[in-house]
Design an enzyme around this catalytic site. Structure first.
Site, PDB file in Angstrom:
ATOM      1  N   CYS A   1      -4.367  12.815  13.174  1.00  0.00           N
ATOM      2  CA  CYS A   1      -5.037  11.471  13.268  1.00  0.00           C
ATOM      3  C   CYS A   1      -4.897  10.736  14.423  1.00  0.00           C
ATOM      4  CB  CYS A   1      -4.731  10.541  11.776  1.00  0.00           C
ATOM      5  SG  CYS A   1      -3.177   9.885  11.920  1.00  0.00           S
TER       6      CYS A   1
ATOM      7  N   ASP B   1       4.995   0.626  12.046  1.00  0.00           N
ATOM      8  CA  ASP B   1       3.520  -0.150  11.588  1.00  0.00           C
ATOM      9  C   ASP B   1       3.604  -1.370  11.997  1.00  0.00           C
ATOM     10  OD1 ASP B   1       3.142   2.378  10.357  1.00  0.00           O
ATOM     11  OD2 ASP B   1       3.724   1.799   8.293  1.00  0.00           O
TER      12      ASP B   1
ATOM     13  N   ARG C   1      -4.395  11.200   4.454  1.00  0.00           N
ATOM     14  CA  ARG C   1      -3.377  12.366   4.551  1.00  0.00           C
ATOM     15  C   ARG C   1      -2.191  12.374   3.531  1.00  0.00           C
ATOM     16  NH1 ARG C   1      -1.991  14.119   9.187  1.00  0.00           N
ATOM     17  NH2 ARG C   1      -0.076  14.346   8.396  1.00  0.00           N
TER      18      ARG C   1
ATOM     19  N   ARG D   1       0.966  14.622  13.417  1.00  0.00           N
ATOM     20  CA  ARG D   1       1.417  14.590  11.992  1.00  0.00           C
ATOM     21  C   ARG D   1       1.492  15.902  11.122  1.00  0.00           C
ATOM     22  NH1 ARG D   1      -0.867   8.985   9.637  1.00  0.00           N
ATOM     23  NH2 ARG D   1       0.809   9.077   8.729  1.00  0.00           N
TER      24      ARG D   1
ATOM     25  N   VAL E   1       8.713   7.217  16.828  1.00  0.00           N
ATOM     26  CA  VAL E   1       8.279   7.833  15.504  1.00  0.00           C
ATOM     27  C   VAL E   1       7.033   8.627  15.720  1.00  0.00           C
ATOM     28  CG1 VAL E   1       7.832   7.316  12.997  1.00  0.00           C
ATOM     29  CG2 VAL E   1       9.438   5.922  14.172  1.00  0.00           C
TER      30      VAL E   1
ATOM     31  N   ARG F   1      -8.224  -0.354   5.674  1.00  0.00           N
ATOM     32  CA  ARG F   1      -7.450   0.861   5.088  1.00  0.00           C
ATOM     33  C   ARG F   1      -5.991   0.107   4.366  1.00  0.00           C
ATOM     34  NH1 ARG F   1      -7.837   6.526   7.400  1.00  0.00           N
ATOM     35  NH2 ARG F   1      -6.552   6.819   5.363  1.00  0.00           N
TER      36      ARG F   1
ATOM     37  N   LYS G   1       0.699  -1.199   0.027  1.00  0.00           N
ATOM     38  CA  LYS G   1      -0.050  -0.077  -0.076  1.00  0.00           C
ATOM     39  C   LYS G   1       0.796   1.246  -0.004  1.00  0.00           C
ATOM     40  CE  LYS G   1      -1.670   1.535   4.080  1.00  0.00           C
ATOM     41  NZ  LYS G   1      -1.322   2.951   4.595  1.00  0.00           N
ATOM     42  N   ASN G   2       2.021   1.161   0.953  1.00  0.00           N
ATOM     43  CA  ASN G   2       2.569   2.586   1.187  1.00  0.00           C
ATOM     44  C   ASN G   2       3.704   2.745  -0.044  1.00  0.00           C
ATOM     45  OD1 ASN G   2       1.078   3.028   3.334  1.00  0.00           O
ATOM     46  ND2 ASN G   2       2.860   2.568   4.830  1.00  0.00           N
TER      47      ASN G   2
HETATM   48  C1  EPZ Z   1       4.553   6.928   6.380  1.00  0.00           C
HETATM   49  O1  EPZ Z   1       3.672   8.025   6.857  1.00  0.00           O
HETATM   50  C2  EPZ Z   1       3.470   5.937   6.161  1.00  0.00           C
HETATM   51  N1  EPZ Z   1       2.451   6.096   5.368  1.00  0.00           N
HETATM   52  C3  EPZ Z   1       2.941   5.297   7.695  1.00  0.00           C
HETATM   53  O2  EPZ Z   1       2.244   4.241   7.535  1.00  0.00           O
HETATM   54  C4  EPZ Z   1       4.295   4.988   8.565  1.00  0.00           C
HETATM   55  O3  EPZ Z   1       3.608   4.634   9.631  1.00  0.00           O
HETATM   56  C5  EPZ Z   1       5.323   6.140   8.600  1.00  0.00           C
HETATM   57  O4  EPZ Z   1       5.269   6.466   6.986  1.00  0.00           O
HETATM   58  C6  EPZ Z   1       6.625   5.826   9.061  1.00  0.00           C
HETATM   59  O5  EPZ Z   1       7.010   4.754   8.770  1.00  0.00           O
HETATM   60  C7  EPZ Z   1       2.265   6.187   3.931  1.00  0.00           C
HETATM   61  O6  EPZ Z   1       3.519   5.527   3.396  1.00  0.00           O
HETATM   62  C8  EPZ Z   1       1.414   6.498   3.385  1.00  0.00           C
HETATM   63  P1  EPZ Z   1       6.559  10.496   8.179  1.00  0.00           P
HETATM   64  P2  EPZ Z   1       4.312   9.368   6.757  1.00  0.00           P
HETATM   65  O7  EPZ Z   1       6.479  11.549   7.510  1.00  0.00           O
HETATM   66  O8  EPZ Z   1       4.713   9.712   5.635  1.00  0.00           O
HETATM   67  C9  EPZ Z   1       6.704  13.552  11.793  1.00  0.00           C
HETATM   68  C10 EPZ Z   1       0.496   2.775   7.988  1.00  0.00           C
HETATM   69  O9  EPZ Z   1      -0.202   2.194   9.111  1.00  0.00           O
HETATM   70  N2  EPZ Z   1       6.718  14.531  10.657  1.00  0.00           N
HETATM   71  O10 EPZ Z   1       8.055   9.557   8.298  1.00  0.00           O
HETATM   72  O11 EPZ Z   1       3.267  10.318   7.364  1.00  0.00           O
HETATM   73  C11 EPZ Z   1       5.313  12.781  11.884  1.00  0.00           C
HETATM   74  O12 EPZ Z   1       4.506  13.663  12.536  1.00  0.00           O
HETATM   75  C12 EPZ Z   1       0.956   4.116   8.067  1.00  0.00           C
HETATM   76  O13 EPZ Z   1       0.347   2.189   6.953  1.00  0.00           O
HETATM   77  C13 EPZ Z   1       6.848  15.623  11.225  1.00  0.00           C
HETATM   78  O14 EPZ Z   1       6.977  16.178  12.202  1.00  0.00           O
HETATM   79  O15 EPZ Z   1       5.377   9.345   8.106  1.00  0.00           O
HETATM   80  C14 EPZ Z   1       5.908  11.549  12.654  1.00  0.00           C
HETATM   81  O16 EPZ Z   1       5.785  11.526  13.935  1.00  0.00           O
HETATM   82  C15 EPZ Z   1       0.613   5.095   8.912  1.00  0.00           C
HETATM   83  N3  EPZ Z   1       6.643  16.792  10.057  1.00  0.00           N
HETATM   84  C16 EPZ Z   1       7.296  11.042  12.036  1.00  0.00           C
HETATM   85  O17 EPZ Z   1       7.605  12.409  11.428  1.00  0.00           O
HETATM   86  C17 EPZ Z   1       6.638  16.511   8.595  1.00  0.00           C
HETATM   87  O18 EPZ Z   1       6.687  17.226   7.878  1.00  0.00           O
HETATM   88  C18 EPZ Z   1       7.111  10.243  10.970  1.00  0.00           C
HETATM   89  O19 EPZ Z   1       6.348  10.708   9.836  1.00  0.00           O
HETATM   90  C19 EPZ Z   1       6.420  14.975   8.374  1.00  0.00           C
HETATM   91  C20 EPZ Z   1       6.664  14.028   9.416  1.00  0.00           C
END
Ligand code: EPZ
Length: 417
Positions: free
Chosen positions: A117, A304, A93, A122, A326, A396, A22-23
């Site tokens: 969420c 995850d 998102r 996030r 994370v 999802r 998916k991701n």
């Molecule tokens: C991706 O989310 C995945 N989603 C998530 O999968 C996964 O948990 C996550 O990466 C971490 O591996 C998709 O690929 C669609 P991040 P993403 O930006 O891109 C903070 C699932 O269950 N952050 O690496 O949103 C954020 O708040 C999901 O399939 C900022 O502070 O993850 C978080 O604490 C849910 N500012 C951390 O970084 C930003 O601009 C990691 O977020 C961006 C992120």
């Protein structure tokens, strides 16, 4: 609102083919906005709710999406719009990834800021800082962010290796003639897959999967054909389910090296894990040894899989710690696991888990995708009947999970209400 009814305690055994990721599929589908030629994406988990939502996002912008089994063809339908509708972004998102390709191609984009969420606030500040580093100006209006001014290639250093920000900036850089360098980039296998797709479209991406990614973009990208990698999180969840239910499982079409952080820990806990030519074999007897984990960006232990890991550790022969580094609020499953007899106490980013010999069935509620998966893992091992509510969260990210688990011998059914 569908529910799962699970009668636990049946050992799981058998072979499954892992679905497309998916991701990985999400940003690759969005990358089709970079071209006006048709793209064919194979091995897409097309039944997933988030993938269906991605189709709607593409259609709202002006693409047409044709689905045949796991093959998806994306073609131009009408002139592309440079804004994404709030109705869709608030549901998923990852829709914010349309900002990169649209801004780079058209010099202007308007996207709603995705709210928080269940698992955390996030923010998207790292995405926005990256666009600014390439020359974008930003303004806010009515909950939307507007980015404009033509982007130019450059060098970006992320303050944290955000998966989404790395993807958004790769997508933008692919449409900018010249060289863009992303430092402290996310290294997840899904990033590598996006890099391969962008290269197939005519950009030259090197280093995707390492912390420094170089993108040599081109003004005109062309259509491409690509098969999405296997879903390492689906694979990991199935392995943990089979381990909790004390069975054995052969997974096909999965890349074992994407799961090293999990399989290493599973071996420490007592599971037999064998990497095979086209997959992984896992078998487990008895209760696991307690093994602590701390989540971290790839190649660390995946956030995850934190919730399903905790579910398994609820049955450990002793005490361990589960640390979430994370996301700030990814422990909502802990209270539900307690309803099944799990002993979990939370203190900030750490959960202390005291294993019990047996979990027992109970009515429980999924609060997000992976928390829902954890409840299914616990329920498969538990004595008696569990009712998991709010299965739409699980839908999802897991395609027809109940059917896949039934193939392994689980007693699980979906009840529509
Ligand atoms: C991706 O989310 C995945 N989603 C998530 O999968 C996964 O948990 C996550 O990466 C971490 O591996 C998709 O690929 C669609 P991040 P993403 O930006 O891109 C903070 C699932 O269950 N952050 O690496 O949103 C954020 O708040 C999901 O399939 C900022 O502070 O993850 C978080 O604490 C849910 N500012 C951390 O970084 C930003 O601009 C990691 O977020 C961006 C992120």
């Amino acid at each position: 609102m569908d529910r799962f009814i699970i009668d636990g305690g049946k050992s799981l055994r058998g072979t499954l083919r892992v679905s497309g990721s998916k991701n990985a599929a999400l940003p690759i589908l969005i990358a089709t906005l970079l071209t006006d030629e048709p793209c064919l994406i194979e091995n897409v988990p097309t039944r997933l709710r988030d993938i269906r939502l991605t189709f709607r996002v593409l259609e709202a912008i002006g693409k047409r999406v044709e689905v045949s089994g796991t093959n998806v063809t994306v073609v131009d339908d009408k002139p592309l719009k440079t804004r994404a509708p709030y109705e869709l972004v608030k549901q998923m998102r990852a829709s914010v990834l349309v900002a990169g390709p649209l801004l780079a191609r058209f010099g202007w984009v308007r996207v709603p800021i995705p709210g928080g969420c269940a698992i955390g606030v996030r923010p998207i500040d790292i995405h926005l800082k990256g666009f600014e580093d390439l020359g974008a100006r930003r303004t806010f209006e009515a909950g939307d962010i507007i980015l404009d001014s033509p982007l130019r290639p450059g060098t970006i250093r992320f303050k944290f290796p955000s998966v989404g920000a790395t993807e958004n900036l790769m997508l933008a850089a692919a449409a900018l003639p010249g060289m863009t360098i992303l430092r402290n980039a996310a290294r997840e296998p899904e990033i590598g897959d996006l890099g391969r797709f962008l290269t197939a479209m005519g950009a030259r991406v090197t280093g995707a999967g390492t912390s420094t990614i170089t993108v040599r973009g081109a003004r005109h990208l062309h259509g491409a054909r690509h098969a999405v990698i296997a879903d390492r999180i689906e694979a990991g969840t199935l392995m943990l389910a089979a381990a909790a239910a004390q069975g054995s499982l052969r997974l096909l079409a999965v890349e074992p090296k994407h799961l090293k952080a999990l399989t290493g820990k599973m071996r420490c806990a007592g599971a037999v894990v064998r990497e095979e030519k086209d997959g992984i074999f896992m078998s487990m007897k008895g209760r696991p040894r307690p093994v602590s984990i701390a989540t971290a960006p790839y190649p660390g232990f995946p956030t995850d899989l934190q919730a399903p890991w905790m579910a398994w550790m609820c049955l450990a022969r002793g005490r361990c710690r589960v640390q979430e580094t994370v996301f700030e609020n990814r422990f909502l499953h802990a209270a539900e696991l307690s309803r099944m007899g799990g002993r979990v106490s939370l203190s900030g980013k750490t959960a202390a888990v005291e294993g019990v010999p047996q979990l027992c069935g109970a009515p429980v509620m999924a609060s997000d995708l992976r928390a829902g998966a954890a409840l299914v893992v616990a329920a498969l091992a538990a004595r008696g009947r569990t009712m998991v509510q709010r299965v739409y969260h699980i839908d999802r990210g897991y395609e027809r999970l109940e059917i896949r688990l039934r193939v392994l011998g689980a007693k699980i059914r979906r009840v529509h209400r």
